[in-house]
Each structure stands twice: as structure tokens, then as C-alpha cells.
Design a protein around this motif. Structure first.
Motif, PDB file in Angstrom:
ATOM      1  N   PHE A 103       0.948  -1.229  -0.030  1.00  0.00           N
ATOM      2  CA  PHE A 103      -0.198   0.019   0.105  1.00  0.00           C
ATOM      3  C   PHE A 103       0.732   1.265   0.030  1.00  0.00           C
ATOM      4  CE2 PHE A 103      -3.576  -2.625   0.870  1.00  0.00           C
ATOM      5  CZ  PHE A 103      -4.474  -2.302   0.201  1.00  0.00           C
ATOM      6  N   ARG A 104       2.055   1.112   0.485  1.00  0.00           N
ATOM      7  CA  ARG A 104       2.911   2.434   0.430  1.00  0.00           C
ATOM      8  C   ARG A 104       3.484   2.594  -1.236  1.00  0.00           C
ATOM      9  NH1 ARG A 104       5.471   0.333   5.003  1.00  0.00           N
ATOM     10  NH2 ARG A 104       7.052  -0.786   3.980  1.00  0.00           N
ATOM     11  N   THR A 105       3.423   1.441  -1.976  1.00  0.00           N
ATOM     12  CA  THR A 105       4.165   1.309  -3.213  1.00  0.00           C
ATOM     13  C   THR A 105       3.325   1.492  -4.348  1.00  0.00           C
ATOM     14  OG1 THR A 105       5.905  -0.109  -2.357  1.00  0.00           O
ATOM     15  CG2 THR A 105       5.794   0.015  -4.553  1.00  0.00           C
ATOM     16  N   ALA A 106       2.138   0.922  -4.285  1.00  0.00           N
ATOM     17  CA  ALA A 106       1.359   0.830  -5.361  1.00  0.00           C
ATOM     18  C   ALA A 106      -0.152   1.011  -4.902  1.00  0.00           C
ATOM     19  CB  ALA A 106       1.288  -0.920  -5.768  1.00  0.00           C
ATOM     20  N   ARG A 107      -1.100   1.140  -6.106  1.00  0.00           N
ATOM     21  CA  ARG A 107      -2.508   1.625  -6.143  1.00  0.00           C
ATOM     22  C   ARG A 107      -3.168   0.212  -5.788  1.00  0.00           C
ATOM     23  NH1 ARG A 107      -4.231   5.044 -11.007  1.00  0.00           N
ATOM     24  NH2 ARG A 107      -3.167   3.207 -11.681  1.00  0.00           N
ATOM     25  N   PRO A 108      -4.166  -0.108  -5.198  1.00  0.00           N
ATOM     26  CA  PRO A 108      -4.679  -1.291  -4.936  1.00  0.00           C
ATOM     27  C   PRO A 108      -5.185  -1.986  -6.370  1.00  0.00           C
ATOM     28  CG  PRO A 108      -5.531   0.301  -3.187  1.00  0.00           C
ATOM     29  CD  PRO A 108      -4.720   0.974  -4.251  1.00  0.00           C
ATOM     30  N   GLY A 109      -4.683  -3.131  -6.436  1.00  0.00           N
ATOM     31  CA  GLY A 109      -4.964  -3.745  -7.653  1.00  0.00           C
ATOM     32  C   GLY A 109      -3.767  -3.836  -8.706  1.00  0.00           C
ATOM     33  N   VAL A 114       7.782  -4.863  -4.145  1.00  0.00           N
ATOM     34  CA  VAL A 114       7.657  -4.024  -2.972  1.00  0.00           C
ATOM     35  C   VAL A 114       8.985  -4.910  -2.084  1.00  0.00           C
ATOM     36  CG1 VAL A 114       5.294  -3.730  -3.070  1.00  0.00           C
ATOM     37  CG2 VAL A 114       6.172  -5.816  -2.007  1.00  0.00           C
ATOM     38  N   GLU A 115       9.340  -4.012  -1.284  1.00  0.00           N
ATOM     39  CA  GLU A 115      10.510  -4.274  -0.256  1.00  0.00           C
ATOM     40  C   GLU A 115       9.813  -4.213   1.010  1.00  0.00           C
ATOM     41  OE1 GLU A 115      14.913  -3.041   0.738  1.00  0.00           O
ATOM     42  OE2 GLU A 115      14.298  -3.112  -1.212  1.00  0.00           O
ATOM     43  N   ALA A 116       9.917  -5.509   1.535  1.00  0.00           N
ATOM     44  CA  ALA A 116       9.273  -5.734   3.040  1.00  0.00           C
ATOM     45  C   ALA A 116      10.167  -6.364   4.124  1.00  0.00           C
ATOM     46  CB  ALA A 116       8.021  -6.644   3.097  1.00  0.00           C
ATOM     47  N   GLU A 126      12.612  -8.946  -1.149  1.00  0.00           N
ATOM     48  CA  GLU A 126      11.799  -8.176  -2.353  1.00  0.00           C
ATOM     49  C   GLU A 126      10.545  -9.221  -2.679  1.00  0.00           C
ATOM     50  OE1 GLU A 126      13.354  -7.741  -6.520  1.00  0.00           O
ATOM     51  OE2 GLU A 126      13.429  -5.781  -5.734  1.00  0.00           O
ATOM     52  N   MET A 127       9.421  -8.677  -2.862  1.00  0.00           N
ATOM     53  CA  MET A 127       8.370  -9.513  -3.132  1.00  0.00           C
ATOM     54  C   MET A 127       7.532  -9.032  -4.787  1.00  0.00           C
ATOM     55  SD  MET A 127       8.091 -11.504  -0.681  1.00  0.00           S
ATOM     56  CE  MET A 127       6.264 -12.154  -0.554  1.00  0.00           C
ATOM     57  N   GLY A 128       7.368  -9.897  -5.449  1.00  0.00           N
ATOM     58  CA  GLY A 128       6.668  -9.307  -6.713  1.00  0.00           C
ATOM     59  C   GLY A 128       5.138  -9.820  -6.508  1.00  0.00           C
ATOM     60  N   CYS A 129       4.337  -8.645  -6.654  1.00  0.00           N
ATOM     61  CA  CYS A 129       2.994  -8.572  -6.411  1.00  0.00           C
ATOM     62  C   CYS A 129       2.010  -8.607  -7.613  1.00  0.00           C
ATOM     63  CB  CYS A 129       2.577  -7.492  -5.523  1.00  0.00           C
ATOM     64  SG  CYS A 129       3.317  -7.763  -3.654  1.00  0.00           S
ATOM     65  N   ILE A 130       1.006  -9.449  -7.956  1.00  0.00           N
ATOM     66  CA  ILE A 130       0.250  -9.069  -9.148  1.00  0.00           C
ATOM     67  C   ILE A 130      -0.976  -9.648  -8.842  1.00  0.00           C
ATOM     68  CG2 ILE A 130       2.148  -9.603 -10.771  1.00  0.00           C
ATOM     69  CD1 ILE A 130       0.870 -12.707 -11.121  1.00  0.00           C
ATOM     70  N   ASP A 131      -1.858  -9.405  -9.713  1.00  0.00           N
ATOM     71  CA  ASP A 131      -3.358  -9.826  -9.508  1.00  0.00           C
ATOM     72  C   ASP A 131      -3.546 -11.206  -9.391  1.00  0.00           C
ATOM     73  OD1 ASP A 131      -6.120  -9.373  -9.611  1.00  0.00           O
ATOM     74  OD2 ASP A 131      -6.277  -9.919 -11.758  1.00  0.00           O
TER      75      ASP A 131
END
Length: 151
Positions: A103-109, A114-116, A126-131
Motif C-alpha cells: 500500500f506504500r508502493t502501489a495503488r490497490p490492484g 515491494v520491499e518488506a 523483495e516481493m513481486g505482487c500481481i493480480d
């Protein structure tokens, strides 16, 4: 007589074509790597979770996205309020950290890298987030076999 300027000289267009081709190959390669990294596990959306209370094993069915193991947080917000872990290697504390980083890096969806920071190990991953097409939420994969669901 031959024209001295017509020898092996190439115009500037050849260099641009080679640079564009190399860039295209790089972009396709990165897309394949990200796709492989964030590919989600198969499942039907309802996983059986074994719990133990006072030494007695019980089983319960939880509702969540395919591959979901445990719900870790529920912010109560309207969009992607919950986070859950998808592997035994993923802690709930890390799932919450990934949700916050998303939520700090992207718009929802939207897809995002991201880095957590894991509260358990103190290390940044590092985590890759997709739909997550199976559930309408987001699936994040990376770190040391970590899978986090945002739904």
C-alpha cells in the motif's frame, strides 16, 4: 573508379535497430522472470487447516483465496483489507509487513515490486505482487519461498 565513401560504412539506423532489439529481449526476459516469480499455487479457495487445542487435533475449513493457509490481518478497509500467508515459510508478521509495503508502493490492484522487512528475521525481502486471477486479490511471491495474499 570506386566511391571511397561507399565502403563498409553503416548508417546510424542499424545501431538503433540493434539497441531496440536488445532492449526488447531484456524486457521480455524480465517479464518472464517476474511471471515465474509470482506464479501462484493451485487450489480451490478453501483449505483445511489443522489446529490443536489442549493436545486434541481438530480441523476447520477457512475461506480464502486458493493456496491460502492462514488469515493474518483484517484492517476493515474497503479494498484488500486482509492479508494471509500461503506457505509455512511465511510468518503472519511478514504478511502484514508485505501488505503495508504494497500500500506504500502501489495503488490497490496494480502489480508492484515491494520491499518488506521481516519482523522475524530483521531482513529485507523483495516481493513481486500481481493480480491473483483466482480470487480477485493480489498475490505476492519472493523472499525465501514466501507467499502473501492480499484480499
Amino acid at each position: 573508379m570506386s566511391d571511397p565513401g561507399a565502403g563498409g560504412r553503416r548508417g546510424p539506423g542499424v545501431g538503433l535497430v540493434l539497441a531496440a532489439a536488445g532492449s526488447a529481449i531484456l524486457v521480455v526476459g524480465l517479464a518472464v522472470v517476474i511471471l515465474l516469480m509470482v506464479r501462484g499455487p493451485a487450489g480451490d479457495g478453501a483449505e483445511t487447516v489443522a489446529t490443536s487445542t489442549s493436545g486434541t487435533a481438530t480441523t476447520s475449513v477457512v475461506d480464502g483465496p486458493p493456496g491460502f493457509i492462514e488469515e493474518c490481518s483484517d484492517s476493515g478497509e474497503a479494498v484488500l483489507p486482509r492479508s494471509g500467508r500461503g506457505t509455512e515459510a511465511t510468518s503472519c508478521a511478514f504478511a502484514v509487513a508485505v501488505r503495508d509495503a504494497y500500500f506504500r508502493t502501489a495503488r490497490p490492484g496494480d502489480p508492484a515490486m515491494v520491499e518488506a522487512v521481516s519482523p522475524t528475521t530483521g531482513q529485507s525481502y523483495e516481493m513481486g505482487c500481481i493480480d491473483n486471477h483466482n480470487s480477485g486479490g493480489i498475490i505476492c511471491r519472493g523472499g525465501d519461498n514466501a507467499v502473501v495474499y492480499l484480499y
